[in-house]
Design an enzyme around this catalytic site. Structure first.
Site, PDB file in Angstrom:
ATOM      1  N   SER A  13     -15.382 -64.026 -99.248  1.00 56.68           N
ATOM      2  CA  SER A  13     -14.932 -65.779 -98.612  1.00 56.68           C
ATOM      3  C   SER A  13     -13.705 -66.647 -99.284  1.00 56.68           C
ATOM      4  CB  SER A  13     -16.196 -66.314 -99.155  1.00 56.68           C
ATOM      5  OG  SER A  13     -15.894 -68.222 -99.199  1.00 56.68           O
ATOM      6  N   TYR A  26     -13.033 -70.551 -94.044  1.00 59.01           N
ATOM      7  CA  TYR A  26     -13.325 -71.414 -92.743  1.00 59.01           C
ATOM      8  C   TYR A  26     -11.885 -72.558 -92.606  1.00 59.01           C
ATOM      9  CZ  TYR A  26     -17.741 -70.543 -94.131  1.00 59.01           C
ATOM     10  OH  TYR A  26     -19.419 -70.643 -94.371  1.00 59.01           O
ATOM     11  N   THR A  70     -15.649 -67.479 -89.153  1.00 55.73           N
ATOM     12  CA  THR A  70     -17.147 -68.147 -89.538  1.00 55.73           C
ATOM     13  C   THR A  70     -17.264 -69.112 -88.670  1.00 55.73           C
ATOM     14  OG1 THR A  70     -17.028 -67.106 -91.328  1.00 55.73           O
ATOM     15  CG2 THR A  70     -18.558 -68.795 -90.903  1.00 55.73           C
ATOM     16  N   LYS A  83     -18.101 -64.608 -86.091  1.00 56.43           N
ATOM     17  CA  LYS A  83     -17.978 -63.942 -87.267  1.00 56.43           C
ATOM     18  C   LYS A  83     -19.565 -65.776 -87.075  1.00 56.43           C
ATOM     19  CE  LYS A  83     -20.858 -63.947 -92.060  1.00 56.43           C
ATOM     20  NZ  LYS A  83     -21.096 -65.342 -92.732  1.00 56.43           N
ATOM     21  N   HIS A 141     -26.005 -66.674 -90.577  1.00 54.16           N
ATOM     22  CA  HIS A 141     -25.975 -66.945 -91.335  1.00 54.16           C
ATOM     23  C   HIS A 141     -27.098 -67.587 -92.500  1.00 54.16           C
ATOM     24  CE1 HIS A 141     -22.200 -69.344 -92.798  1.00 54.16           C
ATOM     25  NE2 HIS A 141     -22.494 -69.735 -93.628  1.00 54.16           N
TER      26      HIS A 141
HETATM   27  C1  LIG Z   1     -25.032 -68.802-101.236  1.00 51.12           C
HETATM   28  C2  LIG Z   1     -24.434 -68.013 -99.741  1.00 51.12           C
HETATM   29  C3  LIG Z   1     -23.458 -68.673 -99.528  1.00 51.12           C
HETATM   30  C4  LIG Z   1     -22.617 -68.039 -98.291  1.00 51.12           C
HETATM   31  N1  LIG Z   1     -21.086 -67.967 -98.339  1.00 51.12           N
HETATM   32  C5  LIG Z   1     -20.455 -67.681 -97.497  1.00 51.12           C
HETATM   33  C6  LIG Z   1     -19.403 -68.078 -97.350  1.00 51.12           C
HETATM   34  O1  LIG Z   1     -18.843 -68.648 -97.979  1.00 51.12           O
HETATM   35  N2  LIG Z   1     -18.991 -67.319 -95.598  1.00 51.12           N
HETATM   36  C7  LIG Z   1     -19.318 -66.705 -94.973  1.00 51.12           C
HETATM   37  O2  LIG Z   1     -18.517 -66.524 -94.284  1.00 51.12           O
HETATM   38  N3  LIG Z   1     -20.748 -66.788 -95.300  1.00 51.12           N
HETATM   39  C8  LIG Z   1     -21.583 -67.153 -96.345  1.00 51.12           C
HETATM   40  N4  LIG Z   1     -22.523 -67.072 -95.853  1.00 51.12           N
HETATM   41  C9  LIG Z   1     -23.018 -65.839 -94.936  1.00 51.12           C
HETATM   42  C10 LIG Z   1     -23.284 -64.995 -95.351  1.00 51.12           C
HETATM   43  O3  LIG Z   1     -22.158 -64.475 -95.081  1.00 51.12           O
HETATM   44  C11 LIG Z   1     -24.422 -64.315 -94.698  1.00 51.12           C
HETATM   45  O4  LIG Z   1     -24.774 -65.058 -93.138  1.00 51.12           O
HETATM   46  C12 LIG Z   1     -25.943 -63.982 -95.251  1.00 51.12           C
HETATM   47  O5  LIG Z   1     -25.807 -64.599 -96.496  1.00 51.12           O
HETATM   48  C13 LIG Z   1     -26.385 -62.340 -94.304  1.00 51.12           C
HETATM   49  O6  LIG Z   1     -27.788 -63.308 -94.678  1.00 51.12           O
HETATM   50  P1  LIG Z   1     -28.952 -62.347 -96.095  1.00 51.12           P
HETATM   51  O7  LIG Z   1     -28.708 -62.847 -97.105  1.00 51.12           O
HETATM   52  O8  LIG Z   1     -29.756 -62.486 -95.665  1.00 51.12           O
HETATM   53  O9  LIG Z   1     -28.103 -60.723 -96.289  1.00 51.12           O
HETATM   54  C14 LIG Z   1     -23.414 -67.395 -97.165  1.00 51.12           C
HETATM   55  C15 LIG Z   1     -25.066 -67.476 -97.621  1.00 51.12           C
HETATM   56  C16 LIG Z   1     -25.015 -67.447 -98.870  1.00 51.12           C
HETATM   57  C17 LIG Z   1     -27.037 -67.291 -99.241  1.00 51.12           C
HETATM   58  C1  LIG Z   2     -18.413 -72.727 -98.497  1.00 48.56           C
HETATM   59  C2  LIG Z   2     -19.930 -73.087 -97.244  1.00 48.56           C
HETATM   60  C3  LIG Z   2     -19.926 -74.004 -96.508  1.00 48.56           C
HETATM   61  C4  LIG Z   2     -19.723 -71.119 -98.272  1.00 48.56           C
HETATM   62  C5  LIG Z   2     -21.371 -71.090 -97.190  1.00 48.56           C
HETATM   63  O1  LIG Z   2     -20.936 -70.341 -96.308  1.00 48.56           O
HETATM   64  C6  LIG Z   2     -22.626 -71.260 -97.242  1.00 48.56           C
HETATM   65  O2  LIG Z   2     -22.940 -72.087 -98.203  1.00 48.56           O
HETATM   66  O3  LIG Z   2     -23.450 -70.681 -96.786  1.00 48.56           O
END
Ligand SMILES: Cc1cc2nc3c(=O)[nH]c(=O)nc-3n(C[C@H](O)[C@H](O)[C@H](O)COP(=O)(O)O)c2cc1C
Ligand SMILES: CC(C)CC(=O)C(=O)O
Length: 401
Positions: A167, A190, A216, A274, A298
């Site tokens: 990320s 982002y 994303t 994504k 997400h």
């Molecule tokens: C705490 C958290 C932080 C995340 N941060 C990002 C991120 O920085 N960039 C991004 O594209 N997706 C982010 N995501 C989404 C994940 O890439 C992904 O779509 C999601 O976690 C998939 O679902 P799962 O946790 O059920 O496997 C985040 C998800 C969570 C739970």
């Molecule tokens: C920096 C955030 C927007 C990271 C993210 O995608 C999330 O927390 O789900």
């Protein structure tokens, strides 16, 4: 200006002071330096420091992800756990991400003579030959889970030859992460409201050796869970290693397909879009130059009420007709989930929270243990389907009940 979520990506001086304390702890334990680590704090976030110091490296016996999560919950501070675990709104999408696997059942193929040890999980993705289809999805702030943050994650993913996505909101800097393992890595971005910041990040990703850029497109609103808000948004604030202390960055929320074209012009790396949940958007992504799409809601953190990825996958695969690879994420918890996704048109799956729970409990080895768990279960399920390679899985192996 409404930014994605509540992150204030990089931030006030008060936060930077807190954050830098965590950066120092991470650098010491990971033997690597983050940008923020250079700044010695006078005022440290003691709660954050206490989690950071708990970091250990050990192999985990992963029975299933619910049990793994239960163990990890005991380590996270309450606010951090609420931030990581929950979904937005009524959490309908978060729950649907689990329930929807039941919309498909297997049609096991008996007496196939397939030898378990010969089952081939390899996959080709954007020019990379990967030994298995389990991708570590982009996930912000790995320092919330372990002192070695993304350094541990990419090390763990690299042990099995797996692909790790990083990320732009990482705790460690992309340069430090890139050198931590030889494994394949994609950089997720982002977009910033300042195109100059975006271009600089893209250039750094290219220079650091990342193989592709993930854009994303679904994190364009408040993604916080009610529980996290109720707890006062009280996760430890960590520095974002890709930004200099004091530098602020604001997410661009008025995204359009021209942004994909802009990335294509700024870098020759392939682009993955994504956050796709509609066939029309999948097709538009390809027309804008995407080399792959990631079907994702997400992890239930963006718009509540968005369908589970598995329910939209067949129509998206039908529209794309193999023009570009499809990665699927959101709710993958078992090998049976992986095989259903592959059978219905995904080329690879991306995994979020389960990998983070592994990181929290076991560092790099914990990440590797979670990937091994998916590997084991996927081999077992493929064996039941009666094929000796995941590339041979198809719609004949699943049906609606
Ligand atoms: C705490 C958290 C932080 C995340 N941060 C990002 C991120 O920085 N960039 C991004 O594209 N997706 C982010 N995501 C989404 C994940 O890439 C992904 O779509 C999601 O976690 C998939 O679902 P799962 O946790 O059920 O496997 C985040 C998800 C969570 C739970
Ligand atoms: C920096 C955030 C927007 C990271 C993210 O995608 C999330 O927390 O789900």
């Amino acid at each position: 200006m409404s930014n994605a979520y509540d992150t204030e990506l990089s931030s006030s001086r008060r936060d930077m002071l807190k954050l830098a304390g965590v950066g120092v702890a991470a650098a010491a334990l990971a033997s690597t330096a983050t940008n923020a680590a250079a700044q010695v704090p006078e005022e440290a976030d003691t709660e954050a420091l206490s989690i950071m110091r708990k970091g250990i490296d050990r192999t985990l016996d992963v029975i299933n992800i619910d049990l793994l999560e239960e163990a990890a919950q005991k380590i996270y501070p309450e606010g951090a756990y609420a931030f990581i675990r929950n979904g937005s709104g009524k959490q309908w999408t978060l729950n649907e991400n689990q329930r929807a696997w039941g919309d498909y059942v297997f049609t096991p193929n008996r007496m196939s003579g397939v030898v378990r040890d010969n089952i081939d999980l390899s996959v080709e993705l954007l020019g990379l030959q990967l030994p298995h289809p389990f991708i570590v999805t982009p996930f912000g702030s790995h320092g919330l889970h372990h002192p070695a943050a993304e350094i541990a994650t990419v090390t763990g993913a690299g042990r099995s030859g797996g692909l790790a996505c990083v990320s732009s909101a990482s705790t460690a800097s992309m340069e430090d992460i890139a050198t931590a393992s030889d494994g394949a890595k994609f950089f997720q971005i982002y977009l910033d409201v300042d195109p100059g910041i975006t271009r600089e990040l893209l250039q750094r990703a290219k220079d650091s050796g990342f193989h592709a850029i993930i854009l994303t497109v679904d994190a364009i609103g408040q993604g916080s869970s009610d529980e996290y808000v109720r707890l006062g948004r009280s996760r430890p604030w960590l520095p974002y290693g890709n930004f200099a202390p004091g530098q602020s960055t604001r997410f661009k929320t008025d995204l359009s397909w021209s942004d994909v074209e802009m990335i294509r012009e700024a870098t020759d790396l392939p682009v993955v879009v994504k956050g796709i949940t509609r066939p029309e958007d999948a097709r538009a992504a390809v027309e804008a130059g995407a080399g792959a799409v990631q079907v994702s809601n997400h992890g239930g953190r963006a718009l509540d009420g968005t369908p589970a990825s598995i329910t939209v996958l067949p129509a998206i695969a039908d529209t794309l007709q193999g023009d570009v690879p499809i990665i699927l994420d959101s709710g993958i918890r078992r090998g049976t989930d992986v095989v259903k996704a592959l059978a219905l048109g995904a080329d690879a799956v991306a995994i979020g929270r389960p990998v983070m729970y592994g990181l929290c409990l076991g560092g790099a080895s914990g990440v590797d243990s979670v990937i091994s768990y998916f590997h084991r279960e996927t081999v077992d399920t493929t064996l039941h389907c009666g094929v000796d390679a995941i590339s041979k899985l198809g719609s004949s192996h699943v049906r609606k009940p």
